[in-house]
Design a protein around this motif. Sequence first.
Motif, PDB file in Angstrom:
ATOM      1  N   LYS A 179       0.852  -1.176   0.000  1.00  0.00           N
ATOM      2  CA  LYS A 179       0.000   0.000   0.000  1.00  0.00           C
ATOM      3  C   LYS A 179       0.892   1.231   0.000  1.00  0.00           C
ATOM      4  O   LYS A 179       1.780   1.380   0.843  1.00  0.00           O
ATOM      5  CB  LYS A 179      -0.922   0.031   1.225  1.00  0.00           C
ATOM      6  N   THR A 181       1.008   5.348   0.246  1.00  0.00           N
ATOM      7  CA  THR A 181       0.258   6.529   0.672  1.00  0.00           C
ATOM      8  C   THR A 181       1.161   7.746   0.614  1.00  0.00           C
ATOM      9  O   THR A 181       2.248   7.755   1.202  1.00  0.00           O
ATOM     10  CB  THR A 181      -0.267   6.359   2.112  1.00  0.00           C
ATOM     11  N   ARG A 183       1.313  12.012   1.105  1.00  0.00           N
ATOM     12  CA  ARG A 183       0.599  13.130   1.735  1.00  0.00           C
ATOM     13  C   ARG A 183       1.370  14.426   1.546  1.00  0.00           C
ATOM     14  O   ARG A 183       2.579  14.497   1.752  1.00  0.00           O
ATOM     15  CB  ARG A 183       0.448  12.863   3.234  1.00  0.00           C
ATOM     16  N   SER A 194      -3.449   7.676  -2.408  1.00  0.00           N
ATOM     17  CA  SER A 194      -3.120   6.333  -1.946  1.00  0.00           C
ATOM     18  C   SER A 194      -3.584   5.307  -2.970  1.00  0.00           C
ATOM     19  O   SER A 194      -4.482   5.556  -3.780  1.00  0.00           O
ATOM     20  CB  SER A 194      -3.764   6.042  -0.582  1.00  0.00           C
ATOM     21  N   LEU A 208      -2.747   5.892  -7.990  1.00  0.00           N
ATOM     22  CA  LEU A 208      -3.087   6.553  -6.739  1.00  0.00           C
ATOM     23  C   LEU A 208      -4.372   7.354  -6.890  1.00  0.00           C
ATOM     24  O   LEU A 208      -4.550   8.081  -7.878  1.00  0.00           O
ATOM     25  CB  LEU A 208      -1.944   7.481  -6.317  1.00  0.00           C
TER      26      LEU A 208
END
Length: 356
Positions: A179, A181, A183, A194, A208
């Motif tokens: 996974k 992610t 930010r 994500s 994403l």
Amino acid sequence: MRATKDVHARRVLAAKLQLTSLALNCTTHKEICARFSAANALTAFTPQNAYKWFAGKALPRVSRVYSDWSAVLGGHLTPSFIAASSFNEFAEALSRSHALPRETVGRLSPDSLPVRAPDTADVSGEPSAPRADHPSAWRADHVLPGRYLAISPAWSPLEMGRLVVGHVQIDALDGHRSKFTYREDLFGRAFVLSGEMIADTRYAQAILHADFARRAWVLNLHLPPFPASLLTGLLSGSAVLDFDGRLLTGRFLLMRDYSDGAIGAIPAYAAPDPVLIDEWLGLLGYREGKERLSFAKNAVDFVLNFRDGILIDVPPEDQRALGLALDKLAPHTGRQDALQETGRYSSTAKIKSLLP
């Protein structure tokens, strides 16, 4: 009881060898055997023996192997320590001279490495290459998980020439899936992308999705050797703040965080200042020195000054100009069908009025 201890000893040996291979960036038995041969031309660390040791099928019969092992690691660990230490003791000592992410050490513990039957030998009698699920096989999920600080060229026209700074978390799922992610802290709120990332032995890729818009971004990364302190690749999509609505592709650089998250949040836009990046590297846990500042300068150059330009973009006006030119060459029947399908025109007269 003796058989149980022997199995455990073979598991520990296999785990130590796996960790050594990753620390030395060796992805095959052949590569690590070459390292041992360079240390001792008469080493017992031959491809046949390496196959059995990595598979947890046997233990070295000659102590000289551990002396060769010590030499391969630069003499930082003594032969007796390599032979007698537990896996955790070995991993802790090895991490002092080689950057070993904590997550990787946990996944390579002896209890997590099943002892499998030998692979089928080929007609030459040599063991075949290890399967992808074999404990001695290099896998992407051994090196990718962790935290990273990401920098890339700003996509917004208002911030052109500056850096975008973001935080990345990669978590292993199963097999070759992770996974991903990403930010950014922008204008007082966090913007998050994500998605699931898949990897083979060369590349890692992800689609994403944003938590703030019905859009998708495509990420492609080179798969680095262990310990994967640096990831680089391309991020493609569209800018959050771009009134021109361009489609964009830019370079993406990720630096592993060895500080357990101590760096904290950083505003999304930053000046392309190597001194600033050098400070971030210090917060990330990298050693201070001229080499670190030199890396910071090269990182800025990599992200902003590569030969093809800062960004690859597709401005809508370019498409409009080309599209209009091609539309004028389209047959009338095709153009009529296309206009009718849009539902924007209610009569044939309106359609014909648009045609030359």
